[in-house]
Design a protein around this motif. Structure first.
Motif, PDB file in Angstrom:
ATOM      1  N   THR A 224       7.264  -8.344   0.371  1.00 19.33           N
ATOM      2  CA  THR A 224       7.793  -7.380   1.340  1.00 19.33           C
ATOM      3  C   THR A 224       8.204  -6.097   0.626  1.00 19.33           C
ATOM      4  OG1 THR A 224       8.622  -9.194   2.705  1.00 19.33           O
ATOM      5  CG2 THR A 224       9.519  -7.003   3.127  1.00 19.33           C
ATOM      6  N   GLN A 225       7.743  -4.948   1.162  1.00 19.87           N
ATOM      7  CA  GLN A 225       8.096  -3.651   0.599  1.00 19.87           C
ATOM      8  C   GLN A 225       9.326  -3.071   1.299  1.00 19.87           C
ATOM      9  OE1 GLN A 225       4.470  -4.236   1.097  1.00 19.87           O
ATOM     10  NE2 GLN A 225       4.759  -4.945  -1.008  1.00 19.87           N
ATOM     11  N   ALA A 226       9.864  -2.011   0.727  1.00 20.30           N
ATOM     12  CA  ALA A 226      11.079  -1.399   1.260  1.00 20.30           C
ATOM     13  C   ALA A 226      10.886  -0.893   2.682  1.00 20.30           C
ATOM     14  CB  ALA A 226      11.526  -0.259   0.349  1.00 20.30           C
ATOM     15  N   ASN A 227       9.653  -0.473   3.028  1.00 19.73           N
ATOM     16  CA  ASN A 227       9.392   0.045   4.370  1.00 19.73           C
ATOM     17  C   ASN A 227       9.147  -1.057   5.395  1.00 19.73           C
ATOM     18  OD1 ASN A 227       6.875  -0.900   3.691  1.00 19.73           O
ATOM     19  ND2 ASN A 227       5.871   1.108   3.648  1.00 19.73           N
ATOM     20  N   GLY A 228       9.286  -2.322   4.976  1.00 18.67           N
ATOM     21  CA  GLY A 228       9.082  -3.445   5.884  1.00 18.67           C
ATOM     22  C   GLY A 228       7.677  -4.000   5.887  1.00 18.67           C
ATOM     23  N   GLY A 229       6.751  -3.300   5.259  1.00 17.22           N
ATOM     24  CA  GLY A 229       5.386  -3.788   5.182  1.00 17.22           C
ATOM     25  C   GLY A 229       5.284  -4.997   4.272  1.00 17.22           C
ATOM     26  N   THR A 230       4.271  -5.816   4.494  1.00 16.03           N
ATOM     27  CA  THR A 230       4.073  -7.012   3.681  1.00 16.03           C
ATOM     28  C   THR A 230       2.645  -7.078   3.170  1.00 16.03           C
ATOM     29  OG1 THR A 230       3.493  -8.372   5.622  1.00 16.03           O
ATOM     30  CG2 THR A 230       5.822  -8.316   4.959  1.00 16.03           C
ATOM     31  N   SER A 231       2.477  -7.764   2.076  1.00 15.35           N
ATOM     32  CA  SER A 231       1.160  -8.063   1.534  1.00 15.35           C
ATOM     33  C   SER A 231       1.173  -9.504   1.065  1.00 15.35           C
ATOM     34  CB  SER A 231       0.809  -7.121   0.380  1.00 15.35           C
ATOM     35  OG  SER A 231       1.765  -7.244  -0.668  1.00 15.35           O
ATOM     36  N   GLN A 232       0.017 -10.028   0.737  1.00 18.40           N
ATOM     37  CA  GLN A 232      -0.080 -11.426   0.350  1.00 18.40           C
ATOM     38  C   GLN A 232      -0.778 -11.548  -0.992  1.00 18.40           C
ATOM     39  OE1 GLN A 232      -1.103 -14.532   3.323  1.00 18.40           O
ATOM     40  NE2 GLN A 232      -2.793 -15.090   1.932  1.00 18.40           N
ATOM     41  N   ARG A 233      -0.278 -12.453  -1.832  1.00 24.18           N
ATOM     42  CA  ARG A 233      -0.942 -12.826  -3.072  1.00 24.18           C
ATOM     43  C   ARG A 233      -1.250 -14.315  -3.003  1.00 24.18           C
ATOM     44  NH1 ARG A 233      -1.045  -8.245  -2.962  1.00 24.18           N
ATOM     45  NH2 ARG A 233      -0.347  -6.682  -4.483  1.00 24.18           N
ATOM     46  N   ASN A 234      -2.477 -14.651  -3.322  1.00 21.76           N
ATOM     47  CA  ASN A 234      -2.911 -16.037  -3.263  1.00 21.76           C
ATOM     48  C   ASN A 234      -2.769 -16.721  -4.620  1.00 21.76           C
ATOM     49  OD1 ASN A 234      -3.725 -15.812  -0.507  1.00 21.76           O
ATOM     50  ND2 ASN A 234      -5.579 -14.771  -1.188  1.00 21.76           N
TER      51      ASN A 234
END
Length: 463
Positions: A224-234
């Motif tokens: 989760t980034q500061a702006n609320g966005g998310t990414s995924q790592r497998n």
């Protein structure tokens, strides 16, 4: 702020002549504060002299607010290593890559001229820990030496506070190295071990080593980034990568390859390679290093670690590293690496490489009967907590361990445990599982665990 500092470093180093001996980078975060997670980035620069470090990094003026370099150690006529710390606060940021290049490697046999380094940081808040990712932590001397006729193995320190797997590989593309030819006389394993096999005198000389150390996701993670966005790592994805660069020098043959004869051999109470040691802010830590070489003269201890580590000698082959961590170092883990050096005739001979991880607790309100010794104790680190972090039931623990004729150690553990067992009905089973985990980190077999009605846990030592 961090990006502007990195740009400044890039501008000052790029295009300059240099006698370069290597570089190491790492970045760590502390526990959450009101304004975010305090972050400390550590840059280790190695050049032929300390003046050259200053000239290459900050134009001979290292006393202004943006750049301050602290000397770790200088070997006159050979090399100097300095440390720069950059502090900031993060609330989670996207994956970033940055680096710099320029200067000249010291003369080497594998044809590396200009140096180039690249770092990759994953600063998103991890779904498994609730904290930003931390890069691998390591340190290395600017020069590792071997006689050409001796089989030698070096295990580089590879520690990850998040408990991730760490892999090493040779730098391999134009962003990581200007010329990427690996040193042909050493073999690098993915576990960060270097192996040197005996070779002919025609291969003696210095080699530039350019490695990348990476931490690998052991499971699928949401970031989760500061702006609320998310990414995924497998599973298997690279989270961050750091450069590890140094000189590997093949010296003329030694009269014997047996450790303890001409090559220094470590003796107790020298800590084992990879040992984990705990201390606290404002508490002086002492690490005793002892070595012998019956047919050569031991002349010194070479080390890499925090800049304010002090070295002293108390008789031939016996050294002490003393360090009093400040608040800046509290709540973080710090690598310290060392070798013992000896002379025989005109030859320079060194021991194998030893490295330890020192974890500094934040709380300095601890009274002891003397300085903390180097006896390995359970590290107060996120690695320990995360080995138990699998759910939502919070159990806070603390333990006081008194060693015979020694100082007091305070170890604190905060963990979250998810289990199908009942905290009430299966209290003894849970306590036994937690006891086994604490013993695996170095607490004595004689400890007793008692889960209190409040949900906290009491740890005592029967002795």
């Amino acid at each position: 702020m961090l990006s502007s500092v990195l740009l400044l470093l890039l501008m000052m180093i790029s295009g300059s002549k240099a006698d370069y001996y290597g570089f190491v980078f790492s970045s760590s975060t502390k526990d959450l504060q009101a304004d975010g997670f305090p972050t400390v980035a550590r840059y280790l620069y190695s050049f032929s002299t300390c003046a050259e470090v200053d000239a290459q990094v900050c134009g001979n003026n290292c006393n202004f607010s943006e750049i301050i370099l602290n000397k770790i150690q200088e070997i006159s006529g050979e090399w100097c290593q300095k440390e720069r710390l950059v502090t900031s606060v993060t609330n989670g940021s996207q994956l970033s890559q940055f680096g710099f290049s320029g200067g000249n490697w010291t003369d080497n046999r594998n044809g590396i001229v200009s140096f180039r380094v690249q770092m990759q940081e994953e600063r998103g808040i991890r779904s498994d820990t609730g904290e930003p990712n931390t890069s691998p932590l390591t340190a290395v001397l600017p020069v590792l030496r071997v006689p050409s006729n001796c089989q030698r193995n070096f295990s580089l320190l590879a520690f990850d506070p998040d408990g991730d797997e760490i892999r090493c590989r040779n730098a391999q593309n134009a962003s990581e190295c200007d010329v990427c030819t690996p040193a042909p006389i050493i073999n690098l394993s993915s576990s960060c071990a270097l192996t040197f096999s005996p070779t002919g005198s025609s291969n003696e000389g210095s080699y530039a080593v350019q490695l990348m150390m990476e931490d690998i996701a052991g499971q699928t993670l949401a970031l989760t980034q500061a702006n609320g966005g998310t990414s995924q790592r497998n599973t298997g994805d690279v989270l961050s990568k750091i450069p590890v660069q140094f000189v590997f020098k093949v010296d003329p043959v030694a009269p014997s390859c047996t450790e303890g004869v001409y090559l220094p051999r470590f003796l107790p109470p020298t800590p084992d390679n990879g040992a984990k040691i705990s201390t606290t802010v404002n508490q002086t830590l002492e690490i005793t290093v002892k070595a012998e070489a019956t047919q050569s003269e031991i002349t010194g201890l070479l080390f890499s670690g925090p800049y304010n580590v002090m070295r002293s000698e108390s008789g031939s082959g016996t050294f002490t590293l003393r360090w009093t961590p400040s608040d800046v170092e509290g709540g973080l883990s710090h690598p310290i690496c060392f070798v013992v050096r000896a002379n025989f005739s005109s030859s320079v001979l060194t021991s194998d490489l030893r490295c330890v991880i020192v974890t500094v607790a934040k709380n300095s309100a601890v009274t002891t009967t003397g300085p903390t010794t180097s006896t390995p104790t359970p590290a107060v680190s996120r690695t320990m907590a995360r080995s138990l972090t699998t759910g939502t039931t919070s159990i806070a623990t603390s333990a006081n361990q008194t060693l015979d004729a020694g100082p007091y150690y305070v170890i604190a553990l905060k963990a979250k445990i998810l289990a199908t067992m009942s905290l009430i009905n299966d209290e003894e089973t849970l306590a036994q599982l937690i006891k086994e985990e604490l013993i695996s980190y170095g607490l004595p077999q004689t400890i007793s665990i008692r889960i209190l009605s409040s949900g906290s846990m009491e740890v005592t030592n029967a002795t």
